[in-house]
Design a protein around this motif. Sequence first.
Motif, short mmCIF file in Angstrom:
data_model
loop_
_atom_site.label_atom_id
_atom_site.label_comp_id
_atom_site.label_asym_id
_atom_site.label_seq_id
_atom_site.Cartn_x
_atom_site.Cartn_y
_atom_site.Cartn_z
N ALA A 1 0.77 -1.22 0.11
CA ALA A 1 0.09 -0.07 0.06
C ALA A 1 1.00 1.22 -0.11
CB ALA A 1 -0.96 -0.05 1.23
N ALA A 2 0.30 2.45 -0.61
CA ALA A 2 1.05 3.71 -0.37
C ALA A 2 0.78 4.39 0.61
CB ALA A 2 0.51 4.20 -1.95
N VAL A 3 1.97 5.19 1.10
CA VAL A 3 1.85 5.86 2.05
C VAL A 3 2.57 6.99 1.71
CG1 VAL A 3 2.21 4.07 3.89
CG2 VAL A 3 3.98 4.84 2.85
N ARG A 4 2.31 8.18 2.77
CA ARG A 4 2.69 9.55 2.38
C ARG A 4 2.87 10.40 3.71
NH1 ARG A 4 1.24 12.90 -2.44
NH2 ARG A 4 1.53 15.04 -2.09
N THR A 5 3.98 10.94 3.70
CA THR A 5 4.23 12.12 4.80
C THR A 5 3.51 13.18 4.75
OG1 THR A 5 6.10 12.92 4.00
CG2 THR A 5 6.26 10.77 5.35
N VAL A 6 3.23 14.03 5.82
CA VAL A 6 2.56 15.24 5.78
C VAL A 6 3.49 16.17 5.09
CG1 VAL A 6 1.98 17.40 6.91
CG2 VAL A 6 1.50 14.85 8.16
N SER A 7 4.73 15.96 4.83
CA SER A 7 5.61 16.94 4.03
C SER A 7 5.69 16.66 2.47
CB SER A 7 6.92 16.95 4.70
OG SER A 7 7.72 15.56 4.30
N GLY A 8 4.86 15.55 2.29
CA GLY A 8 4.74 15.11 0.90
C GLY A 8 5.64 13.97 0.32
N ILE A 9 6.40 13.36 1.09
CA ILE A 9 7.28 12.32 0.81
C ILE A 9 6.59 11.14 0.67
CG2 ILE A 9 9.39 11.21 1.50
CD1 ILE A 9 10.31 13.39 2.94
N ARG A 10 6.61 10.39 -0.50
CA ARG A 10 5.67 9.26 -0.78
C ARG A 10 6.64 8.07 -0.48
NH1 ARG A 10 4.17 10.48 -6.98
NH2 ARG A 10 6.27 10.70 -6.94
N GLY A 11 5.78 7.01 -0.08
CA GLY A 11 6.33 5.70 0.32
C GLY A 11 5.61 4.56 0.05
N GLN A 12 5.85 3.48 0.44
CA GLN A 12 5.19 2.17 0.22
C GLN A 12 5.36 1.29 1.42
OE1 GLN A 12 6.63 -0.32 -3.07
NE2 GLN A 12 4.66 -1.03 -3.54
N VAL A 13 4.42 0.42 1.82
CA VAL A 13 4.51 -0.40 2.87
C VAL A 13 5.24 -1.91 2.36
CG1 VAL A 13 3.06 -2.02 4.60
CG2 VAL A 13 2.47 0.28 4.08
N LYS A 14 6.38 -2.09 3.15
CA LYS A 14 7.01 -3.27 2.69
C LYS A 14 6.44 -4.58 3.51
CE LYS A 14 9.55 -1.77 -0.40
NZ LYS A 14 9.38 -2.15 -1.80
N LYS A 15 6.93 -4.80 4.92
CA LYS A 15 6.42 -6.03 5.61
C LYS A 15 6.50 -5.73 6.90
CE LYS A 15 11.05 -8.00 4.87
NZ LYS A 15 11.88 -9.27 4.75
N ALA A 16 6.43 -6.82 7.94
CA ALA A 16 6.48 -6.44 9.42
C ALA A 16 7.89 -6.55 9.44
CB ALA A 16 5.69 -7.43 10.06
N ALA A 17 8.60 -5.68 10.62
CA ALA A 17 9.86 -5.28 11.13
C ALA A 17 10.02 -6.49 11.94
CB ALA A 17 9.90 -3.90 11.79
N LYS A 18 11.45 -7.14 11.70
CA LYS A 18 11.62 -8.29 12.76
C LYS A 18 12.95 -7.83 13.44
CE LYS A 18 8.74 -11.19 10.87
NZ LYS A 18 7.89 -11.95 11.69
N GLU A 19 13.52 -6.58 13.43
CA GLU A 19 14.59 -6.02 13.95
C GLU A 19 14.12 -5.64 15.38
OE1 GLU A 19 15.39 -6.14 9.72
OE2 GLU A 19 13.80 -5.24 10.86
N GLU A 20 15.15 -5.18 16.28
CA GLU A 20 14.91 -4.71 17.51
C GLU A 20 14.88 -3.12 17.21
OE1 GLU A 20 17.89 -5.70 20.33
OE2 GLU A 20 17.40 -7.78 20.38
N ILE A 21 13.90 -2.52 18.00
CA ILE A 21 13.91 -1.28 17.76
C ILE A 21 14.70 -0.61 19.13
CG2 ILE A 21 12.15 0.73 18.17
CD1 ILE A 21 10.08 -1.25 17.32
N GLY A 22 15.83 0.18 18.69
CA GLY A 22 16.45 0.89 19.72
C GLY A 22 17.43 -0.24 20.47
N ASN A 23 17.40 0.21 21.66
CA ASN A 23 18.05 -0.86 22.67
C ASN A 23 17.11 -1.69 23.41
OD1 ASN A 23 20.68 0.43 22.45
ND2 ASN A 23 20.19 1.95 23.76
#
Length: 419
Positions: free
Chosen positions: A361-383
């Motif tokens: 699916a297509a995503v978009r930021t408030v500033s207008g940068i477009r993107g796309q949903v890839k998949k669920a994240a498996k990595e750790e977030i921060g520490n």
Amino acid sequence: MQLVYGKSSLPSSIGIEEHDSSADEESDGDDFFKPKGDGIKKHRVDVGNWNRIYAIVLSPGIGQKLLKRNQDTEATFEDEDAVFGDFEDLETGEKHTNETSNVANHKQAGLDEEERRLKKLALRAKFDAQYPFDTNGPFGRDRTKENGYIDKLKEEIELRKQMNIAELNDLDEGTRIEMEGFRTGTYLRLEVHDVPYEMVQYFDPCHPILVGGIGLGEENTGYMQARLKRHRWHKKVLKTSDPIIVSVGWRRYQTVPVYAIEDCNGRHRMLKYTPEHMHCLAMFWGPLAPPNTGVVAFQNLSNNQATFRITATAVVLEFNHASRIVKKLKLVGYPCKIFKNTALLKDMFSSDLEIARFEGAAVRTVSGIRGQVKKAAKEEIGNQPKKMGGQPKEGIVRCTFEDKIKMSDIVFLRALDSS
């Protein structure tokens, strides 16, 4: 005319005296070949018209004289028609009168009409021979095969009906009623239990009691789709998921409708409110009713209402139909970890299964940068480890963008959800 205007400068066909004199000079040697009065008949219209024109231009006295003269001239023309209209052929001795000429003209007209009719019939026969279609249908549509197939089906149905009747006649009355049911015209005795005594006390034989039944399909419940329109005298609009009371057929019950409208691509898009001055689709749960059944909707059945009670009218389109209604979604997420052109977003989804549904699916930021949903994240977030409180942390999605985003950016996803 000559006394008033002098010698006329108009052509000689207008003046009668000049025309008569010229006609007499020319008719000295032509009396045998030219009937009298032909020269006068040729200019009949011109003389009458010019006399009327002069009568209008001149004074009233002179105008009346000219009109009288015109009437005398027309009477003379009629007398000449009566005298010189009949003639005799000297060679054959045959006499021709006005009556015989009229009869001949009528006969010729009848022959011409008959000839045209025969030509039309010949053309129609030629067309039917080339295109052997049924002319009763539009544009000569061929219905012979259809009629033959329908007649064959009717004959089969009638034959099967006669066979069933012959088989049922061999059974006794009780077995036949169990298999066929009660036939039309059969007298029945009904026993009604648990009747209140007020019914017997206030029973009036002048008001009969009607007993009816329902079809096999009407005993089931399911979803019904109706074409609904808010009543023009009802002041407020109707909102989706607000309970209403519907009267369908002989039933009246309360239900919760979902309103939708059909887009040009055939998709049923959910509406939050009913539209103004147009129809929409209403999907609600209840006892099934056949299509084309009328529906009347109420919000309150109280008789003390000051406003109009009927809120909407509808008609059943389909029942027990799996209709897919979609609604607009705006999912909002926030970056929790940013790489070069990739970022991990939180608070947009609640589970990995939901992420899998929106992959690509297509995503978009408030500033207008477009993107796309890839998949669920498996990595750790921060520490922090992926497991928090003994349960795996879900709902973190990996998205790629066309440029690097900031931590202060808000990412949203617009989609359609089916319900």
